[in-house]
Scaffold this motif. Structure first.
Motif, PDB file in Angstrom:
ATOM      1  N   MET A 147       1.161  -0.780   0.119  1.00  0.00           N
ATOM      2  CA  MET A 147       0.296   0.095   0.033  1.00  0.00           C
ATOM      3  C   MET A 147       0.951   1.057   0.027  1.00  0.00           C
ATOM      4  SD  MET A 147      -2.562  -1.003  -0.531  1.00  0.00           S
ATOM      5  CE  MET A 147      -3.441   1.151  -0.309  1.00  0.00           C
ATOM      6  N   ALA A 148       2.218   1.190   0.497  1.00  0.00           N
ATOM      7  CA  ALA A 148       2.807   1.970   0.824  1.00  0.00           C
ATOM      8  C   ALA A 148       3.387   2.382  -0.678  1.00  0.00           C
ATOM      9  CB  ALA A 148       3.882   2.517   1.136  1.00  0.00           C
ATOM     10  N   VAL A 162     -10.734  -0.776  -8.296  1.00  0.00           N
ATOM     11  CA  VAL A 162     -10.652  -2.283  -8.303  1.00  0.00           C
ATOM     12  C   VAL A 162      -9.893  -3.336  -8.636  1.00  0.00           C
ATOM     13  CG1 VAL A 162     -11.091  -2.486 -10.934  1.00  0.00           C
ATOM     14  CG2 VAL A 162     -11.618  -4.074  -9.635  1.00  0.00           C
ATOM     15  N   PHE A 163      -9.773  -4.024  -7.741  1.00  0.00           N
ATOM     16  CA  PHE A 163      -8.256  -4.257  -7.407  1.00  0.00           C
ATOM     17  C   PHE A 163      -8.942  -6.046  -7.748  1.00  0.00           C
ATOM     18  CE2 PHE A 163      -9.076  -1.410  -3.690  1.00  0.00           C
ATOM     19  CZ  PHE A 163      -7.855  -1.123  -3.518  1.00  0.00           C
ATOM     20  N   LEU A 181      -5.765  -8.215   2.381  1.00  0.00           N
ATOM     21  CA  LEU A 181      -7.499  -8.160   1.967  1.00  0.00           C
ATOM     22  C   LEU A 181      -7.806  -7.022   3.308  1.00  0.00           C
ATOM     23  CD1 LEU A 181      -8.293 -12.111   1.743  1.00  0.00           C
ATOM     24  CD2 LEU A 181      -8.791  -9.883   0.309  1.00  0.00           C
ATOM     25  N   ARG A 182      -7.178  -7.478   4.259  1.00  0.00           N
ATOM     26  CA  ARG A 182      -7.750  -5.792   5.436  1.00  0.00           C
ATOM     27  C   ARG A 182      -7.595  -5.231   5.081  1.00  0.00           C
ATOM     28  NH1 ARG A 182      -5.820  -8.734   9.558  1.00  0.00           N
ATOM     29  NH2 ARG A 182      -7.794  -9.870   9.807  1.00  0.00           N
ATOM     30  N   ALA A 183      -5.826  -4.728   4.404  1.00  0.00           N
ATOM     31  CA  ALA A 183      -5.440  -3.422   4.063  1.00  0.00           C
ATOM     32  C   ALA A 183      -6.407  -3.123   2.612  1.00  0.00           C
ATOM     33  CB  ALA A 183      -3.789  -3.740   3.358  1.00  0.00           C
ATOM     34  N   ALA A 242     -17.127  -9.684   8.495  1.00  0.00           N
ATOM     35  CA  ALA A 242     -16.209  -8.719   9.590  1.00  0.00           C
ATOM     36  C   ALA A 242     -15.407  -8.323   9.677  1.00  0.00           C
ATOM     37  CB  ALA A 242     -15.672 -10.136  10.999  1.00  0.00           C
ATOM     38  N   MET A 243     -14.746  -8.545   8.695  1.00  0.00           N
ATOM     39  CA  MET A 243     -13.651  -7.041   8.040  1.00  0.00           C
ATOM     40  C   MET A 243     -14.171  -5.446   7.803  1.00  0.00           C
ATOM     41  SD  MET A 243     -10.558  -8.529   6.494  1.00  0.00           S
ATOM     42  CE  MET A 243      -8.903 -10.034   6.354  1.00  0.00           C
TER      43      MET A 243
END
Length: 285
Positions: A147-148, A162-163, A181-183, A242-243
């Protein structure tokens, strides 16, 4: 994979997409660059050498997951997505044949540095132009902060994206898969989407499937790219909700192949083989 060499599985996936164009006439997934990007020598192998059993079994599932990913891209753009992030891009060619001119869709390819350098060499050799809207983000998913890297390359977390993430999760640990997936959920603006594939964990009494997967695990381990993550679909879907993902669509292998290969009797063996592997999840934010 070794830090200084490109992914051998990226090459095998690229060859499978090319074989689908040659042997299946690209009827599920049309990619006019799939053969060109391989380079002359590898393209010749695709055209002339017979498939081994593993390549034959994987061809239809790989074509199907690519079709689903690109359908997801088009749907997301129609809903307003302005960014595409291809995680573990390998020899994916969407960016080089995208129908969306800049600046309508900005594109980012995220991959291991060695694989990315190899791909760029193949593109240059084939004379395939790199579009101005594309940015390369070299990163190792096991150790790097992708992400950085994306933000440094110009990714805007305030704009919908879209990823796509194909052919990668099975090679990572569950912790890395879930962290990724959380990121994506944290970075994705409302209206964003994620599509990724997985290999499902065999059930207790699925003896045939256990045997097939054991053979595949040994084969890929010998290539230096061992399989590590096997999904329990229902549990995974619950964790994703839940995320904070708004919707989780789980496409199972038989459902995918029956839908995309319906009416082609010659593909019945492919459907049967494909059912030994995993499915695709599409996530909405």
């Amino acid at each position: 994979m070794r830090a200084d060499t490109p992914s051998s599985t990226a090459l095998r996936a690229g060859m499978a997409r090319a074989r689908h164009q040659v042997l299946d006439q690209g009827r599920v997934f049309n990619d006019p660059l799939a053969l060109r990007i391989l380079g002359r020598e590898t393209a010749e192998r695709v055209m002339t050498e017979p498939e081994n059993r593993v390549a034959r079994a994987l061809r239809a599932p790989l074509a199907a997951r690519s079709r689903i990913a690109e359908d997801t891209i088009h749907e997301a753009v129609a809903r307003g997505a302005t960014q595409l992030v291809v995680l573990g891009a390998g020899l994916d060619t969407f960016a080089y044949r995208s129908p969306y001119p800049a600046p309508a869709l900005r594109m980012f390819e995220v991959d291991h540095p060695a694989t990315q350098a190899w791909k760029r060499g193949l593109l240059a050799e084939a004379g395939i132009a790199v579009p101005p809207a594309l940015r390369y983000v070299p990163v190792d998913f096991e150790t790097g902060d992708f992400m950085a890297g994306l933000r440094a390359a110009g990714f805007d977390p305030l704009q919908p994206a879209v990823f796509t993430w194909l052919g990668v999760t099975v090679y990572l640990t569950k912790d890395v898969v879930m962290a990724t997936l959380r990121a994506l959920r944290e970075a994705g603006a409302p209206g964003s989407a994620v599509v990724f594939d997985y290999v499902s964990e065999p059930g207790r009494w699925q003896w045939h499937r256990r045997g097939v997967l054991a053979l595949l695990k040994r084969r890929f381990a010998r290539m230096g790219e061992p399989w590590r993550f096997f999904a329990r679909e229902e549990a995974l879907a619950r964790e994703l909700l839940a995320m904070g993902y708004r919707r989780v669509e789980d496409l199972r292998p038989n459902q995918i192949l029956e839908r995309l290969f319906a009416g082609h009797e010659a593909d019945v063996p492919k459907r049967r083989s494909g059912a030994e592997f995993g499915g695709v999840m599409r996530l909405s934010m």
